[in-house]
Design a protein around this motif. Structure first.
Motif, PDB file in Angstrom:
ATOM      1  N   ILE A   1       1.013  -1.202  -0.075  1.00 52.57           N
ATOM      2  CA  ILE A   1       0.267  -0.004  -0.097  1.00 52.57           C
ATOM      3  C   ILE A   1       0.974   1.281   0.016  1.00 52.57           C
ATOM      4  CG2 ILE A   1      -1.529   1.406   1.425  1.00 52.57           C
ATOM      5  CD1 ILE A   1      -2.677  -1.308   2.421  1.00 52.57           C
ATOM      6  N   ALA A   2       1.832   1.436   0.717  1.00 51.27           N
ATOM      7  CA  ALA A   2       2.879   2.258   0.865  1.00 51.27           C
ATOM      8  C   ALA A   2       3.347   2.624  -0.569  1.00 51.27           C
ATOM      9  CB  ALA A   2       3.823   2.387   1.937  1.00 51.27           C
ATOM     10  N   ALA A   3       4.018   1.564  -0.900  1.00 49.55           N
ATOM     11  CA  ALA A   3       4.659   1.626  -2.353  1.00 49.55           C
ATOM     12  C   ALA A   3       3.842   2.212  -3.288  1.00 49.55           C
ATOM     13  CB  ALA A   3       5.310   0.291  -2.537  1.00 49.55           C
ATOM     14  N   CYS A   4       2.650   1.639  -3.506  1.00 54.92           N
ATOM     15  CA  CYS A   4       1.575   2.229  -4.418  1.00 54.92           C
ATOM     16  C   CYS A   4       1.116   3.577  -4.307  1.00 54.92           C
ATOM     17  CB  CYS A   4       0.336   1.199  -4.482  1.00 54.92           C
ATOM     18  SG  CYS A   4       0.422  -0.555  -5.210  1.00 54.92           S
ATOM     19  N   GLN A   5       0.937   3.849  -2.975  1.00 48.16           N
ATOM     20  CA  GLN A   5       0.656   5.473  -2.649  1.00 48.16           C
ATOM     21  C   GLN A   5       1.960   6.415  -3.170  1.00 48.16           C
ATOM     22  OE1 GLN A   5      -2.155   6.658  -0.542  1.00 48.16           O
ATOM     23  NE2 GLN A   5      -1.400   8.322  -1.817  1.00 48.16           N
ATOM     24  N   PHE A   6       3.273   5.838  -2.973  1.00 50.27           N
ATOM     25  CA  PHE A   6       4.422   6.520  -3.679  1.00 50.27           C
ATOM     26  C   PHE A   6       4.260   6.767  -4.967  1.00 50.27           C
ATOM     27  CE2 PHE A   6       8.784   6.880  -5.290  1.00 50.27           C
ATOM     28  CZ  PHE A   6       9.061   7.978  -4.255  1.00 50.27           C
ATOM     29  N   GLY A   7       4.083   5.597  -5.730  1.00 45.21           N
ATOM     30  CA  GLY A   7       3.980   5.334  -7.361  1.00 45.21           C
ATOM     31  C   GLY A   7       2.884   6.394  -7.580  1.00 45.21           C
ATOM     32  N   ALA A   8       1.844   6.360  -7.101  1.00 45.62           N
ATOM     33  CA  ALA A   8       0.434   7.004  -7.662  1.00 45.62           C
ATOM     34  C   ALA A   8       0.727   8.725  -7.367  1.00 45.62           C
ATOM     35  CB  ALA A   8      -0.954   6.748  -6.472  1.00 45.62           C
ATOM     36  N   GLU A   9       1.258   9.063  -6.232  1.00 47.08           N
ATOM     37  CA  GLU A   9       1.576  10.554  -6.210  1.00 47.08           C
ATOM     38  C   GLU A   9       2.667  11.035  -6.890  1.00 47.08           C
ATOM     39  OE1 GLU A   9      -0.272  12.612  -4.449  1.00 47.08           O
ATOM     40  OE2 GLU A   9      -1.729  10.865  -3.986  1.00 47.08           O
ATOM     41  N   MET A  10       3.616  10.125  -7.241  1.00 49.33           N
ATOM     42  CA  MET A  10       4.723  10.134  -8.363  1.00 49.33           C
ATOM     43  C   MET A  10       4.090  10.797  -9.925  1.00 49.33           C
ATOM     44  SD  MET A  10       7.821  10.471  -7.411  1.00 49.33           S
ATOM     45  CE  MET A  10       8.693  10.220  -8.905  1.00 49.33           C
ATOM     46  N   PHE A  11       3.082  10.165 -10.076  1.00 51.73           N
ATOM     47  CA  PHE A  11       2.520  10.353 -11.486  1.00 51.73           C
ATOM     48  C   PHE A  11       1.100  11.037 -11.632  1.00 51.73           C
ATOM     49  CE2 PHE A  11       5.613   6.966 -11.790  1.00 51.73           C
ATOM     50  CZ  PHE A  11       6.422   7.302 -12.616  1.00 51.73           C
ATOM     51  N   ILE A  12       0.335  11.141 -10.497  1.00 57.00           N
ATOM     52  CA  ILE A  12      -0.992  11.891 -10.546  1.00 57.00           C
ATOM     53  C   ILE A  12      -1.128  13.063 -11.297  1.00 57.00           C
ATOM     54  CG2 ILE A  12      -1.314  12.903  -8.296  1.00 57.00           C
ATOM     55  CD1 ILE A  12      -3.791  10.538  -9.874  1.00 57.00           C
ATOM     56  N   ALA A  13      -0.067  13.934 -10.921  1.00 53.09           N
ATOM     57  CA  ALA A  13      -0.236  15.309 -11.608  1.00 53.09           C
ATOM     58  C   ALA A  13       0.403  15.210 -12.955  1.00 53.09           C
ATOM     59  CB  ALA A  13       0.369  16.223 -10.718  1.00 53.09           C
ATOM     60  N   ARG A  14       0.982  13.879 -13.371  1.00 48.13           N
ATOM     61  CA  ARG A  14       1.956  14.179 -14.854  1.00 48.13           C
ATOM     62  C   ARG A  14       1.351  13.195 -15.784  1.00 48.13           C
ATOM     63  NH1 ARG A  14       7.246  12.301 -12.662  1.00 48.13           N
ATOM     64  NH2 ARG A  14       7.977  12.759 -15.017  1.00 48.13           N
ATOM     65  N   GLN A  15       0.722  11.961 -15.350  1.00 48.50           N
ATOM     66  CA  GLN A  15       0.236  11.170 -16.333  1.00 48.50           C
ATOM     67  C   GLN A  15      -0.767  10.213 -15.621  1.00 48.50           C
ATOM     68  OE1 GLN A  15      -0.155   8.205 -17.970  1.00 48.50           O
ATOM     69  NE2 GLN A  15      -0.205   9.085 -19.824  1.00 48.50           N
ATOM     70  N   TYR A  16      -2.109  10.475 -16.056  1.00 53.73           N
ATOM     71  CA  TYR A  16      -3.197   9.909 -14.993  1.00 53.73           C
ATOM     72  C   TYR A  16      -3.156   8.368 -15.066  1.00 53.73           C
ATOM     73  CZ  TYR A  16      -7.768   9.792 -12.870  1.00 53.73           C
ATOM     74  OH  TYR A  16      -8.585   9.221 -11.797  1.00 53.73           O
ATOM     75  N   MET A  17      -2.922   7.888 -16.413  1.00 56.27           N
ATOM     76  CA  MET A  17      -3.055   6.550 -16.854  1.00 56.27           C
ATOM     77  C   MET A  17      -2.137   5.662 -15.885  1.00 56.27           C
ATOM     78  SD  MET A  17      -3.211   4.334 -20.440  1.00 56.27           S
ATOM     79  CE  MET A  17      -1.534   4.875 -20.799  1.00 56.27           C
ATOM     80  N   LEU A  18      -0.952   6.161 -16.025  1.00 59.60           N
ATOM     81  CA  LEU A  18       0.269   5.614 -15.229  1.00 59.60           C
ATOM     82  C   LEU A  18       0.188   5.568 -13.861  1.00 59.60           C
ATOM     83  CD1 LEU A  18       2.854   3.925 -15.505  1.00 59.60           C
ATOM     84  CD2 LEU A  18       3.996   6.247 -15.353  1.00 59.60           C
ATOM     85  N   ALA A  19      -0.594   6.662 -13.350  1.00 60.77           N
ATOM     86  CA  ALA A  19      -0.963   6.628 -11.910  1.00 60.77           C
ATOM     87  C   ALA A  19      -2.101   5.753 -11.462  1.00 60.77           C
ATOM     88  CB  ALA A  19      -1.444   7.986 -11.706  1.00 60.77           C
ATOM     89  N   GLN A  20      -3.003   5.507 -12.262  1.00 61.62           N
ATOM     90  CA  GLN A  20      -4.075   4.499 -12.030  1.00 61.62           C
ATOM     91  C   GLN A  20      -3.492   3.027 -12.053  1.00 61.62           C
ATOM     92  OE1 GLN A  20      -6.937   5.177 -11.217  1.00 61.62           O
ATOM     93  NE2 GLN A  20      -6.186   6.940 -11.159  1.00 61.62           N
ATOM     94  N   VAL A  21      -2.269   2.747 -12.754  1.00 62.45           N
ATOM     95  CA  VAL A  21      -1.438   1.508 -12.616  1.00 62.45           C
ATOM     96  C   VAL A  21      -1.161   1.209 -10.939  1.00 62.45           C
ATOM     97  CG1 VAL A  21       0.243  -0.058 -13.102  1.00 62.45           C
ATOM     98  CG2 VAL A  21      -0.677   1.609 -14.770  1.00 62.45           C
ATOM     99  N   PHE A  22      -1.055   2.133 -10.314  1.00 68.07           N
ATOM    100  CA  PHE A  22      -0.599   2.135  -8.685  1.00 68.07           C
ATOM    101  C   PHE A  22      -1.798   2.476  -8.098  1.00 68.07           C
ATOM    102  CE2 PHE A  22       3.123   3.678 -10.848  1.00 68.07           C
ATOM    103  CZ  PHE A  22       4.167   2.656 -10.485  1.00 68.07           C
TER     104      PHE A  22
END
Length: 364
Positions: free
Chosen positions: A278-299
């Motif tokens: 969960i923590a790793a996915c949270q990190f990945g989501a916040e890394m990309f949520i403002a930059r690439q929405y589809m990639l953020a959804q993978v996390f």
């Protein structure tokens, strides 16, 4: 082609790793504490309380604190109302179907009201997606933990997120001036836009919840609120093309995220390992949520579903099926709501054009 290209374009970074680290720590510490205390029944309140950290991403410390206090306070209110709703439904003795429809109506109201509050407070991320998710997820839990314990965990998690938001002030080089100018009120045009957008949230969430519930009855799937969450995703954006792109990216990113989740579940993680995921996915989501929405959804997809499994274990296969079906339903509804005003204007234009070119009546 522009719509397709946008789905595979990554915007430049803006200190995203700093925000991602704060958010990951903000969810990991409360959850691992609950694992050690053997109180996973309270994990959902910690998970949503940690959403406080997503506000005020790169704002100066004083402004960030204001935004996070507002964001965290609103989330606490939503969680409290959700817990009360679950208890009222239990006391009312409604049937399973009755409880489901009450939840759809209540979540729709939350979607509308929170979108207005978020707009009035100028919070970013905008919209009421997180509030829909929090309210419906908590209100649908059949066996509620004691209310005071649930809200204590939520409050402590929010407080911890606020502390993390100010933690960089320890380093003098990272410290920003403690200046927090009073934000300007919304202009009349902004107020009209806020009311107009809130109506979109009301319609999208209500229709998606209805269709998701009916699909559940017909196909035997659950988690209708995932359709409501997906339905409001396309409502955020400055252009119609961008909004439609977000809806399509939600579907594609969810499908890819389910593949990742399936791989994670094959490893049969223990609770403490699930918290790490969960923590790793949270990190990945916040890394990309403002930059690439589809990639953020993978996390985001394994983040949301592993959190669900941590609190209420269900057969993984059913969970994966429900997620993709409800996401497609919701995203389709959201895209339809986005396209509806333009379609209505075109129809009106054609009708007016036909009236204007109609041959004048001959008077004899």
């Amino acid at each position: 082609m522009k719509l397709f290209a946008e789905m595979f374009t990554i915007a430049p970074g803006n200190k995203d790793h700093q925000v991602a680290f704060r958010c990951a720590v903000g969810v990991f510490v409360p959850l691992i504490t609950l694992v050690l205390l053997d109180r996973l029944d309270l994990a959902i309140f910690a998970s949503f309380g940690a959403f406080t950290g997503i506000y005020g991403r790169n704002e100066p410390h004083a402004r960030r604190l204001t935004l996070q206090v507002r964001g965290g306070g609103l989330m606490l209110l939503v969680m409290f109302l959700a817990a009360l709703t679950a208890r009222v439904d239990a006391l009312a003795g409604l049937s399973a179907a009755g409880t489901t429809w009450v939840l759809v109506v209540a979540t729709t109201v939350i979607a509308w009201g929170c979108s207005l509050v978020v707009a009035w407070w100028r919070l970013r991320p905008s919209g009421s997606l997180f509030h829909i998710f929090a309210f419906a997820a908590i209100a649908s839990i059949p066996n509620q933990p004691p209310l005071w314990q649930a809200m204590l965990v939520a409050v402590l998690t929010v407080a911890f997120s606020l502390m993390l938001g100010q933690s960089s002030r320890v380093a003098r080089s990272r410290r920003t001036p403690w200046v927090n100018p009073r934000p300007e009120g919304l202009t009349p045009d902004e107020k009209r836009a806020a009311w107009h957008e809130s109506a979109g949230y009301l319609v999208a969430a209500g229709v998606a919840g209805t269709l998701g519930t009916l699909a559940g009855e017909w196909l035997g799937i659950g988690h209708n609120y995932w359709a409501m969450v997906a339905a409001v995703v396309p409502l955020v954006g400055h252009t119609t093309r961008h909004r439609v792109s977000r809806g399509l990216q939600r579907i594609a990113g969810t499908a890819l995220g389910l593949v990742l989740l399936a791989g994670i579940l094959l490893l049969r993680p223990t609770p403490w390992q699930t918290v790490l995921v969960i923590a790793a996915c949270q990190f990945g989501a916040e890394m990309f949520i403002a930059r690439q929405y589809m990639l953020a959804q993978v996390f985001v997809t394994p983040l949301a579903l592993t959190s669900t499994l941590l609190v209420a274990p269900v057969p993984p296969g059913l969970l994966l099926r429900d997620r993709i079906v409800e996401t497609i339903i919701g995203a389709a509804v959201g895209i339809a709501v986005v396209l509806a005003p333009g379609a209505r204007r075109r129809v009106r234009g054609r009708v007016r054009g036909r009236r204007g070119t109609a041959a004048p009546r001959r008077i004899s």
